[in-house]
Design a protein around this motif. Structure first.
Motif, short mmCIF file in Angstrom:
data_model
loop_
_atom_site.label_atom_id
_atom_site.label_comp_id
_atom_site.label_asym_id
_atom_site.label_seq_id
_atom_site.Cartn_x
_atom_site.Cartn_y
_atom_site.Cartn_z
N ILE A 164 1.42 -3.15 5.39
CA ILE A 164 0.91 -2.40 4.25
C ILE A 164 0.75 -3.34 3.07
O ILE A 164 1.67 -4.10 2.73
N LYS A 165 -0.42 -3.30 2.43
CA LYS A 165 -0.70 -4.21 1.33
C LYS A 165 0.01 -3.75 0.06
O LYS A 165 0.11 -2.56 -0.21
N PRO A 166 0.50 -4.72 -0.73
CA PRO A 166 1.13 -4.35 -2.01
C PRO A 166 0.13 -3.68 -2.95
O PRO A 166 -1.08 -3.90 -2.86
N ASP A 167 0.64 -2.84 -3.82
CA ASP A 167 -0.18 -2.18 -4.85
C ASP A 167 -1.30 -1.33 -4.26
O ASP A 167 -2.35 -1.16 -4.87
N SER A 168 -1.08 -0.83 -3.06
CA SER A 168 -2.06 0.07 -2.43
C SER A 168 -1.56 1.50 -2.53
O SER A 168 -0.38 1.76 -2.83
N CYS A 169 -2.45 2.45 -2.27
CA CYS A 169 -2.06 3.85 -2.25
C CYS A 169 -0.93 4.07 -1.24
O CYS A 169 0.06 4.74 -1.54
N LEU A 173 3.67 5.17 -1.15
CA LEU A 173 4.32 6.19 -0.33
C LEU A 173 5.36 5.59 0.61
O LEU A 173 6.44 6.16 0.80
N CYS A 174 5.02 4.45 1.21
CA CYS A 174 5.85 3.90 2.29
C CYS A 174 6.41 2.51 1.98
O CYS A 174 7.16 1.97 2.79
N GLY A 175 6.03 1.94 0.82
CA GLY A 175 6.45 0.59 0.50
C GLY A 175 5.52 -0.44 1.13
O GLY A 175 4.85 -0.16 2.12
N ALA A 176 5.49 -1.64 0.55
CA ALA A 176 4.67 -2.72 1.09
C ALA A 176 5.42 -3.41 2.23
O ALA A 176 6.63 -3.30 2.36
N GLY A 177 4.65 -4.14 3.07
CA GLY A 177 5.26 -4.88 4.17
C GLY A 177 5.03 -4.21 5.51
O GLY A 177 4.16 -3.36 5.66
N GLU A 178 5.83 -4.60 6.49
CA GLU A 178 5.61 -4.15 7.86
C GLU A 178 6.29 -2.81 8.15
O GLU A 178 7.42 -2.57 7.72
N ILE A 179 5.57 -1.96 8.88
CA ILE A 179 6.15 -0.76 9.46
C ILE A 179 5.60 -0.63 10.88
O ILE A 179 4.62 -1.29 11.23
N SER A 180 6.20 0.23 11.67
CA SER A 180 5.72 0.48 13.03
C SER A 180 5.06 1.85 13.08
O SER A 180 5.55 2.81 12.47
N VAL A 181 3.94 1.94 13.82
CA VAL A 181 3.17 3.17 13.88
C VAL A 181 2.74 3.45 15.33
O VAL A 181 2.88 2.59 16.20
N ASN A 182 2.19 4.64 15.54
CA ASN A 182 1.68 5.03 16.86
C ASN A 182 0.15 5.09 16.81
O ASN A 182 -0.45 6.14 16.85
N ALA A 200 -3.81 -1.11 4.80
CA ALA A 200 -2.95 -1.68 5.84
C ALA A 200 -3.80 -2.24 6.96
O ALA A 200 -4.90 -1.75 7.23
N VAL A 201 -3.28 -3.27 7.63
CA VAL A 201 -3.98 -3.89 8.77
C VAL A 201 -2.99 -4.11 9.91
O VAL A 201 -1.78 -4.25 9.70
#
Length: 264
Positions: A164-169, A173-182, A200-201
């Motif tokens: 997730i990119k910093p200073d993004s919408c 909500l979820c904080g910047a940095g890495e998260i895991s998704v489905n 996010a990318v």
């Protein structure tokens, strides 16, 4: 009546067109509806995919949010100057003719919008972007499709890392940095619509979340499926709660407008 509307306001939800029991149905998977009620706290209203037979202005005058769901079908390539193929199908042109104008009007009217999986792709196409088809066949790309399994929980397991990119919408909500998704998909954003920002990318650079730049209201698209684990996954829950809060805020603003007009 007004208080009940603010506590559980109406949200328009997209519908797929499918054949069942020798009838044509306009339907939405239950998982999205349950997440809308239980986690966003809104009242989902399934909108039939009847295209220009619908009065979108009247619809958006009655609801305070729009949710565009995922689907097994893909956006028809003719809508972004691509080439249709049997391998890239199935398609649902009736849905396309409904969701794309609904997305544009929701954004223009500042009505909160949450677009999930196919919904993110529809958001990009609605605003002038293009899609890459069958991304798993491209050199250097990950396979974003569901793993083969008879278990739906396995197919929708949280297993892919995104950033997730910093200073993004989404970072708010979820904080910047890495998260895991489905994330479960075969096509993705190729050319980003001019009005969208990348939030996010994935590890291979695939766009996994977008937001509408300078939107008048909440307008977020995610490529994964937060509705599936919304009761147990923190980021999924936060996305739906934020959407619900935005919908209630919009409902409250509309209910206060006649009072302000009377006082002026």
């Amino acid at each position: 009546m007004r208080n009940s509307r603010v506590s559980q306001p109406l949200v328009a939800v997209s519908a797929d067109v499918c054949e069942l029991y020798d009838y044509r149905w306009h339907a939405t998977p239950q998982q999205y509806l349950e997440a809308a009620v239980a986690s966003a706290g809104v009242f989902p209203l399934i909108v039939p995919s009847l295209g220009d037979g619908l009065d979108f202005d009247q619809l958006l005058g009655a609801v305070d949010g729009v949710m565009i769901t995922g689907s097994g079908s893909n956006v028809h390539p003719a809508l972004y100057c691509g080439d249709a193929s049997e391998a890239n199908g199935p398609y649902d042109p009736a849905r396309d003719s409904t969701t794309l104008p609904l997305i544009r009007k929701a954004i223009d009217n500042g009505i909160p919008l949450l677009a999930i999986c196919r919904g993110l792709q529809e958001l990009n196409v609605a605003l002038g972007g293009t899609l890459a088809t069958e991304v798993q066949d491209r050199p250097g790309m990950l396979d974003h499709r569901a793993p083969p399994s008879d278990s739906r929980d396995e197919r929708f397991s949280i297993r892919q890392t995104i950033t997730i990119k910093p200073d993004s919408c989404l970072s708010r909500l979820c904080g910047a940095g890495e998260i895991s998704v489905n994330s479960v998909h075969r096509q993705a954003i190729e050319r980003l619509a001019a009005r969208l920002d990348v939030d996010a990318v994935a590890e291979d650079g695939i766009v996994e979340a977008v937001s509408v730049r300078n939107a008048r209201g909440f307008a977020l698209g995610v490529q994964w499926h937060p509705e599936y684990w919304v009761t147990s996954d923190g980021p999924s829950a936060r996305i739906f709660r934020a959407f619900g809060d935005a919908v209630r805020a919009h409902a409250g603003m509309r209910l206060r407008a006649p009072l302000r007009a009377a006082q002026s």
